[in-house]
Design a protein around this motif. Structure first.
Motif, PDB file in Angstrom:
ATOM      1  N   ARG A  22       0.834  -1.200   0.000  1.00 47.69           N
ATOM      2  CA  ARG A  22       0.000   0.000   0.000  1.00 47.69           C
ATOM      3  C   ARG A  22       0.867   1.247   0.000  1.00 47.69           C
ATOM      4  O   ARG A  22       0.573   2.215  -0.708  1.00 47.69           O
ATOM      5  CB  ARG A  22      -0.903   0.022   1.233  1.00 47.69           C
ATOM      6  N   ALA A  23       1.927   1.217   0.795  1.00 49.79           N
ATOM      7  CA  ALA A  23       2.836   2.367   0.864  1.00 49.79           C
ATOM      8  C   ALA A  23       3.496   2.591  -0.494  1.00 49.79           C
ATOM      9  O   ALA A  23       3.635   3.737  -0.942  1.00 49.79           O
ATOM     10  CB  ALA A  23       3.887   2.135   1.940  1.00 49.79           C
ATOM     11  N   ARG A  24       3.886   1.510  -1.146  1.00 50.65           N
ATOM     12  CA  ARG A  24       4.533   1.617  -2.464  1.00 50.65           C
ATOM     13  C   ARG A  24       3.600   2.220  -3.504  1.00 50.65           C
ATOM     14  O   ARG A  24       3.968   3.122  -4.245  1.00 50.65           O
ATOM     15  CB  ARG A  24       4.986   0.242  -2.955  1.00 50.65           C
ATOM     16  N   VAL A  25       2.374   1.716  -3.551  1.00 48.74           N
ATOM     17  CA  VAL A  25       1.395   2.205  -4.519  1.00 48.74           C
ATOM     18  C   VAL A  25       1.091   3.679  -4.258  1.00 48.74           C
ATOM     19  O   VAL A  25       0.999   4.485  -5.192  1.00 48.74           O
ATOM     20  CB  VAL A  25       0.098   1.362  -4.479  1.00 48.74           C
ATOM     21  N   SER A  26       0.970   4.033  -2.990  1.00 46.63           N
ATOM     22  CA  SER A  26       0.696   5.418  -2.612  1.00 46.63           C
ATOM     23  C   SER A  26       1.823   6.328  -3.074  1.00 46.63           C
ATOM     24  O   SER A  26       1.586   7.424  -3.600  1.00 46.63           O
ATOM     25  CB  SER A  26       0.533   5.506  -1.094  1.00 46.63           C
ATOM     26  N   ARG A  27       3.048   5.869  -2.886  1.00 55.63           N
ATOM     27  CA  ARG A  27       4.223   6.634  -3.298  1.00 55.63           C
ATOM     28  C   ARG A  27       4.249   6.839  -4.812  1.00 55.63           C
ATOM     29  O   ARG A  27       4.518   7.935  -5.299  1.00 55.63           O
ATOM     30  CB  ARG A  27       5.468   5.863  -2.869  1.00 55.63           C
ATOM     31  N   ILE A  28       3.918   5.779  -5.545  1.00 52.37           N
ATOM     32  CA  ILE A  28       3.879   5.852  -7.006  1.00 52.37           C
ATOM     33  C   ILE A  28       2.831   6.871  -7.453  1.00 52.37           C
ATOM     34  O   ILE A  28       3.085   7.707  -8.309  1.00 52.37           O
ATOM     35  CB  ILE A  28       3.594   4.459  -7.618  1.00 52.37           C
ATOM     36  N   ARG A  29       1.648   6.796  -6.828  1.00 51.24           N
ATOM     37  CA  ARG A  29       0.575   7.728  -7.177  1.00 51.24           C
ATOM     38  C   ARG A  29       0.999   9.175  -6.939  1.00 51.24           C
ATOM     39  O   ARG A  29       0.680  10.060  -7.731  1.00 51.24           O
ATOM     40  CB  ARG A  29      -0.679   7.433  -6.350  1.00 51.24           C
ATOM     41  N   THR A  30       1.705   9.410  -5.846  1.00 50.90           N
ATOM     42  CA  THR A  30       2.177  10.757  -5.522  1.00 50.90           C
ATOM     43  C   THR A  30       3.118  11.268  -6.599  1.00 50.90           C
ATOM     44  O   THR A  30       2.983  12.411  -7.051  1.00 50.90           O
ATOM     45  CB  THR A  30       2.893  10.763  -4.151  1.00 50.90           C
ATOM     46  N   PHE A  31       4.056  10.437  -7.011  1.00 52.76           N
ATOM     47  CA  PHE A  31       5.015  10.839  -8.044  1.00 52.76           C
ATOM     48  C   PHE A  31       4.314  11.122  -9.375  1.00 52.76           C
ATOM     49  O   PHE A  31       4.626  12.098 -10.051  1.00 52.76           O
ATOM     50  CB  PHE A  31       6.091   9.765  -8.234  1.00 52.76           C
ATOM     51  N   ASP A  45       9.960  21.958 -18.656  1.00 52.79           N
ATOM     52  CA  ASP A  45      11.159  21.621 -17.876  1.00 52.79           C
ATOM     53  C   ASP A  45      10.793  20.984 -16.540  1.00 52.79           C
ATOM     54  O   ASP A  45      11.385  19.977 -16.139  1.00 52.79           O
ATOM     55  CB  ASP A  45      12.027  22.872 -17.647  1.00 52.79           C
ATOM     56  N   ALA A  46       9.814  21.578 -15.856  1.00 51.74           N
ATOM     57  CA  ALA A  46       9.376  21.038 -14.559  1.00 51.74           C
ATOM     58  C   ALA A  46       8.762  19.657 -14.742  1.00 51.74           C
ATOM     59  O   ALA A  46       8.986  18.747 -13.923  1.00 51.74           O
ATOM     60  CB  ALA A  46       8.371  21.979 -13.905  1.00 51.74           C
ATOM     61  N   ALA A  47       8.001  19.486 -15.819  1.00 52.53           N
ATOM     62  CA  ALA A  47       7.367  18.197 -16.094  1.00 52.53           C
ATOM     63  C   ALA A  47       8.420  17.129 -16.374  1.00 52.53           C
ATOM     64  O   ALA A  47       8.326  15.997 -15.882  1.00 52.53           O
ATOM     65  CB  ALA A  47       6.408  18.317 -17.276  1.00 52.53           C
ATOM     66  N   ALA A  48       9.431  17.500 -17.156  1.00 54.12           N
ATOM     67  CA  ALA A  48      10.504  16.553 -17.481  1.00 54.12           C
ATOM     68  C   ALA A  48      11.281  16.173 -16.222  1.00 54.12           C
ATOM     69  O   ALA A  48      11.658  15.009 -16.035  1.00 54.12           O
ATOM     70  CB  ALA A  48      11.443  17.149 -18.517  1.00 54.12           C
ATOM     71  N   GLU A  49      11.501  17.153 -15.368  1.00 58.38           N
ATOM     72  CA  GLU A  49      12.223  16.916 -14.104  1.00 58.38           C
ATOM     73  C   GLU A  49      11.417  15.987 -13.190  1.00 58.38           C
ATOM     74  O   GLU A  49      11.960  15.044 -12.595  1.00 58.38           O
ATOM     75  CB  GLU A  49      12.461  18.268 -13.413  1.00 58.38           C
ATOM     76  N   ALA A  50      10.113  16.248 -13.080  1.00 56.43           N
ATOM     77  CA  ALA A  50       9.236  15.409 -12.255  1.00 56.43           C
ATOM     78  C   ALA A  50       9.156  13.998 -12.827  1.00 56.43           C
ATOM     79  O   ALA A  50       9.142  13.008 -12.084  1.00 56.43           O
ATOM     80  CB  ALA A  50       7.844  16.029 -12.185  1.00 56.43           C
ATOM     81  N   PHE A  51       9.140  13.895 -14.155  1.00 57.06           N
ATOM     82  CA  PHE A  51       9.084  12.586 -14.810  1.00 57.06           C
ATOM     83  C   PHE A  51      10.352  11.803 -14.530  1.00 57.06           C
ATOM     84  O   PHE A  51      10.319  10.601 -14.283  1.00 57.06           O
ATOM     85  CB  PHE A  51       8.885  12.771 -16.322  1.00 57.06           C
ATOM     86  N   LYS A  52      11.486  12.500 -14.563  1.00 50.43           N
ATOM     87  CA  LYS A  52      12.775  11.859 -14.293  1.00 50.43           C
ATOM     88  C   LYS A  52      12.828  11.282 -12.876  1.00 50.43           C
ATOM     89  O   LYS A  52      13.419  10.231 -12.626  1.00 50.43           O
ATOM     90  CB  LYS A  52      13.908  12.878 -14.492  1.00 50.43           C
ATOM     91  N   ALA A  53      12.184  11.999 -11.939  1.00 51.97           N
ATOM     92  CA  ALA A  53      12.134  11.524 -10.550  1.00 51.97           C
ATOM     93  C   ALA A  53      11.136  10.381 -10.393  1.00 51.97           C
ATOM     94  O   ALA A  53      11.352   9.461  -9.592  1.00 51.97           O
ATOM     95  CB  ALA A  53      11.761  12.675  -9.621  1.00 51.97           C
ATOM     96  N   ALA A  54      10.048  10.438 -11.150  1.00 54.14           N
ATOM     97  CA  ALA A  54       8.977   9.442 -11.017  1.00 54.14           C
ATOM     98  C   ALA A  54       9.313   8.115 -11.679  1.00 54.14           C
ATOM     99  O   ALA A  54       8.894   7.054 -11.213  1.00 54.14           O
ATOM    100  CB  ALA A  54       7.687   9.992 -11.622  1.00 54.14           C
ATOM    101  N   ALA A  73       4.829   0.228 -18.197  1.00 51.54           N
ATOM    102  CA  ALA A  73       5.260   0.676 -19.519  1.00 51.54           C
ATOM    103  C   ALA A  73       4.233   1.626 -20.119  1.00 51.54           C
ATOM    104  O   ALA A  73       4.583   2.666 -20.687  1.00 51.54           O
ATOM    105  CB  ALA A  73       5.475  -0.525 -20.432  1.00 51.54           C
ATOM    106  N   ARG A  74       2.966   1.289 -19.986  1.00 46.50           N
ATOM    107  CA  ARG A  74       1.890   2.126 -20.528  1.00 46.50           C
ATOM    108  C   ARG A  74       1.859   3.495 -19.853  1.00 46.50           C
ATOM    109  O   ARG A  74       1.788   4.528 -20.512  1.00 46.50           O
ATOM    110  CB  ARG A  74       0.542   1.429 -20.352  1.00 46.50           C
ATOM    111  N   LYS A  75       1.949   3.502 -18.518  1.00 46.57           N
ATOM    112  CA  LYS A  75       1.931   4.765 -17.773  1.00 46.57           C
ATOM    113  C   LYS A  75       3.100   5.661 -18.167  1.00 46.57           C
ATOM    114  O   LYS A  75       2.921   6.857 -18.415  1.00 46.57           O
ATOM    115  CB  LYS A  75       1.978   4.505 -16.265  1.00 46.57           C
TER     116      LYS A  75
END
Length: 86
Positions: A22-31, A45-54, A73-75
């Motif tokens: 549950r913690a893992r899924v929650s973390r993924i959703r947040t990212f 730029d911000a979107a690319a940076e957030a994507f790189k972190a996610a 892969a789809r996401k």
């Protein structure tokens, strides 16, 4: 209720595993949400940076068995396509 010692142990293990998953899924959703907010703001730029972190966090979901690898892969594909179109 479990009658066997092994069944009681399985219950304990399942509870622990469920909590971790549950913690893992929650973390993924947040990212993912952070990436989507950056896309909505229109800042590439911000979107690319957030994507790189996610990306590694979402991939970790597949390796840990929380999400199916095709789902991951789809996401990732859809998010990167939305960033590219900005």
């Amino acid at each position: 209720m479990a009658n066997h010692k092994s069944a009681e142990k399985r219950i304990r293990q399942t509870e622990r595993r469920t909590e971790v998953n549950r913690a893992r899924v929650s973390r993924i959703r947040t990212f993912v949400k952070k990436v989507e907010l950056a896309i909505a703001s229109g800042n590439k730029d911000a979107a690319a940076e957030a994507f790189k972190a996610a990306q590694p966090e979402i991939m970790r979901g597949a390796t840990k068995g929380v999400l199916h690898r095709n789902t991951v892969a789809r996401k990732l594909s859809r998010l990167s396509a939305r960033i590219k179109s900005l």
